[in-house]
Design a protein around this motif. Structure first.
Motif, PDB file in Angstrom:
ATOM      1  N   GLY A  11       0.828  -1.206   0.000  1.00 24.62           N
ATOM      2  CA  GLY A  11       0.000   0.000   0.000  1.00 24.62           C
ATOM      3  C   GLY A  11       0.859   1.251   0.000  1.00 24.62           C
ATOM      4  N   TYR A  38     -12.782   1.414   2.362  1.00 28.96           N
ATOM      5  CA  TYR A  38     -11.672   1.007   1.487  1.00 28.96           C
ATOM      6  C   TYR A  38     -10.558   2.031   1.605  1.00 28.96           C
ATOM      7  N   GLY A  94      -7.308   1.560   0.292  1.00 33.13           N
ATOM      8  CA  GLY A  94      -6.261   1.503  -0.744  1.00 33.13           C
ATOM      9  C   GLY A  94      -5.008   0.817  -0.237  1.00 33.13           C
ATOM     10  N   ALA A  95      -5.033   0.351   1.000  1.00 31.47           N
ATOM     11  CA  ALA A  95      -3.907  -0.436   1.529  1.00 31.47           C
ATOM     12  C   ALA A  95      -4.486  -1.678   2.189  1.00 31.47           C
ATOM     13  N   LEU A  96      -4.097  -2.804   1.645  1.00 31.10           N
ATOM     14  CA  LEU A  96      -4.700  -4.096   1.994  1.00 31.10           C
ATOM     15  C   LEU A  96      -4.680  -4.374   3.492  1.00 31.10           C
ATOM     16  N   LYS A 119      -5.213  -8.401  -8.765  1.00 32.41           N
ATOM     17  CA  LYS A 119      -3.998  -7.594  -8.622  1.00 32.41           C
ATOM     18  C   LYS A 119      -3.106  -8.134  -7.509  1.00 32.41           C
TER      19      LYS A 119
HETATM   20  P1  P6P Z   1      -6.480  -0.466  -6.172  1.00 29.14           P
HETATM   21  C1  P6P Z   1      -1.673  -1.474  -2.889  1.00 29.14           C
HETATM   22  O1  P6P Z   1      -1.086  -1.099  -4.115  1.00 29.14           O
HETATM   23  C2  P6P Z   1      -2.347  -2.810  -3.088  1.00 29.14           C
HETATM   24  O2  P6P Z   1      -1.437  -3.770  -3.462  1.00 29.14           O
HETATM   25  C3  P6P Z   1      -3.074  -3.237  -1.817  1.00 29.14           C
HETATM   26  O3  P6P Z   1      -2.439  -2.792  -0.674  1.00 29.14           O
HETATM   27  C4  P6P Z   1      -4.431  -2.607  -1.979  1.00 29.14           C
HETATM   28  O4  P6P Z   1      -5.450  -3.347  -1.338  1.00 29.14           O
HETATM   29  C5  P6P Z   1      -4.643  -2.621  -3.494  1.00 29.14           C
HETATM   30  O5  P6P Z   1      -3.354  -2.681  -4.090  1.00 29.14           O
HETATM   31  C6  P6P Z   1      -5.350  -1.362  -3.966  1.00 29.14           C
HETATM   32  O6  P6P Z   1      -5.497  -1.497  -5.364  1.00 29.14           O
HETATM   33  O7  P6P Z   1      -6.511  -1.022  -7.576  1.00 29.14           O
HETATM   34  O8  P6P Z   1      -7.820  -0.547  -5.490  1.00 29.14           O
HETATM   35  O9  P6P Z   1      -5.837   0.890  -6.040  1.00 29.14           O
END
Ligand code: P6P
Length: 338
Positions: free
Chosen positions: A125, A244, A246-248, A274
């Motif tokens: 992330g 959400y 943007g960081a898993l 992804k």
């Molecule tokens: P998107 C960050 O780049 C990551 O690998 C994960 O941490 C996150 O959940 C995902 O990609 C976010 O991806 O396509 O939603 O921006």
């Protein structure tokens, strides 16, 4: 405070691992030492992140492109090096494989076959780093089995049930380490005044159902119809809320505690999704199942997937059992209709 209170409040990570294994045998000592080094890596990265805005060269891009074709952030590189450095002299981990390296890094000294391999995402992330939002490190520990003459980690291509330990470090308002060695999921908070991760929650259980669904709806038109059906369902039904970051790691942490489901489905552009299998989805799936939750590709349990290459991607549906089953039911329905 009486000594018992103090004692309860100061269960460190290394001691907890030994208690978990109820043994002081060689493997218990190894895992305890490995987790202590994971914790050290977390402390070093947390310190750098806390000063990222002040330390010259900590933010922004290196100008390189990694094996994934992604621009490398300075923090990615720093964190990757931290994991290598803390294990270099350990004699415990023979090699490290990460998103930032196209082939595993080998530690040749005194590291016979049968020691351990570390698969990790040093900073997951990282796009959040420059805007001071949470990021995480994800790790997976496996036994190093067999030889690997081409040094390409072929023997790491095994299903997620082969993991010995897995977890993550969440760099948020506080730094939290969550791990499992197959005996439940346990949560530690970094006490900066002690410089130690102290036990905060033992045997974490994901609620069977939760209100949160966590998915990037910006990809809606790239999803299979089944994922759109699921999204329409939660839009129409009371009791759901979207979160959400943007960081898993942060999104998963919320779901581990409060229940719900995180999804990163395949899209037209990336049918396999992804997220990486070996050092993102599999360790998190290990935790989810250990916490009585579930993790799936949509078609099979995530931990059963046998990769064919080190940086393989996978669709990921993970969280509360009932929420994951609901998502899968939309896939099964669409498959039935086709
Ligand atoms: P998107 C960050 O780049 C990551 O690998 C994960 O941490 C996150 O959940 C995902 O990609 C976010 O991806 O396509 O939603 O921006």
């Amino acid at each position: 405070e009486d000594i018992h209170t103090l004692d309860r409040d100061c269960t460190t990570l290394s001691r907890h691992v030994l208690e978990q294994l109820q043994s002081f045998g060689p493997e218990a000592q190894d895992l305890s030492a490995i987790m202590t080094r994971i914790a050290l890596a977390g402390k070093l990265i947390a310190r750098r992140l806390s000063r990222a805005g002040l330390v010259e060269g900590a933010l922004g891009f290196t100008g390189d492109i990694n094996v994934q074709g992604e621009a490398v952030k300075k923090m990615d590189l720093y964190a990757n090096e931290v994991f290598i450095s803390v294990f270099k002299q350990s004699g415990l981990v023979c090699r490290l494989a990460s998103e930032e390296m196209d082939t595993p890094y080998y530690i040749p000294e005194n590291c016979p076959i049968g020691r351990y391999s570390l698969l990790y995402d040093p900073i997951d992330g990282s796009s959040n780093v420059d805007v001071n939002l949470n990021v995480g490190s994800i790790f997976s520990i496996r036994q190093q089995q067999g030889d690997d003459p081409q040094h390409n980690g072929q023997d790491l291509l095994q299903d997620g049930h082969q993991q010995i330990a897995a977890g993550y470090i969440l760099y948020g308002p506080s730094t939290v380490l969550v791990y499992s060695i197959g005996r439940g999921v346990h949560v530690f908070n970094l006490d900066p005044s002690l410089g130690e991760f102290i036990l905060a929650t033992e045997n974490l259980r994901i609620p069977d159902h939760g209100p949160t669904y966590s998915v990037n709806e910006g990809n809606f038109w790239q999803w299979d119809e089944s994922m759109r059906d699921f999204t329409r369902y939660v839009h129409r039904h009371e009791g759901y809320t979207a979160r959400y970051s943007g960081a898993l790691v942060g999104d998963i942490h919320r779901i581990l505690f409060q229940g719900g489901v995180f999804l990163y489905p395949g899209t037209r552009k990336q049918p396999e999704g992804k997220l990486r299998l070996l050092y993102e989805s599999a360790p998190l799936a290990f935790l989810a199942e250990q916490a009585n939750g579930a993790a799936s590709t949509g078609y099979q349990p995530l931990l059963e997937v046998v990769p064919t290459e080190l940086h393989q991607r996978t669709p990921l549906i993970i969280g509360s059992r009932e929420n994951v089953a609901l998502v899968e039911s939309f896939i099964q329905e669409r498959t039935r209709l086709e």
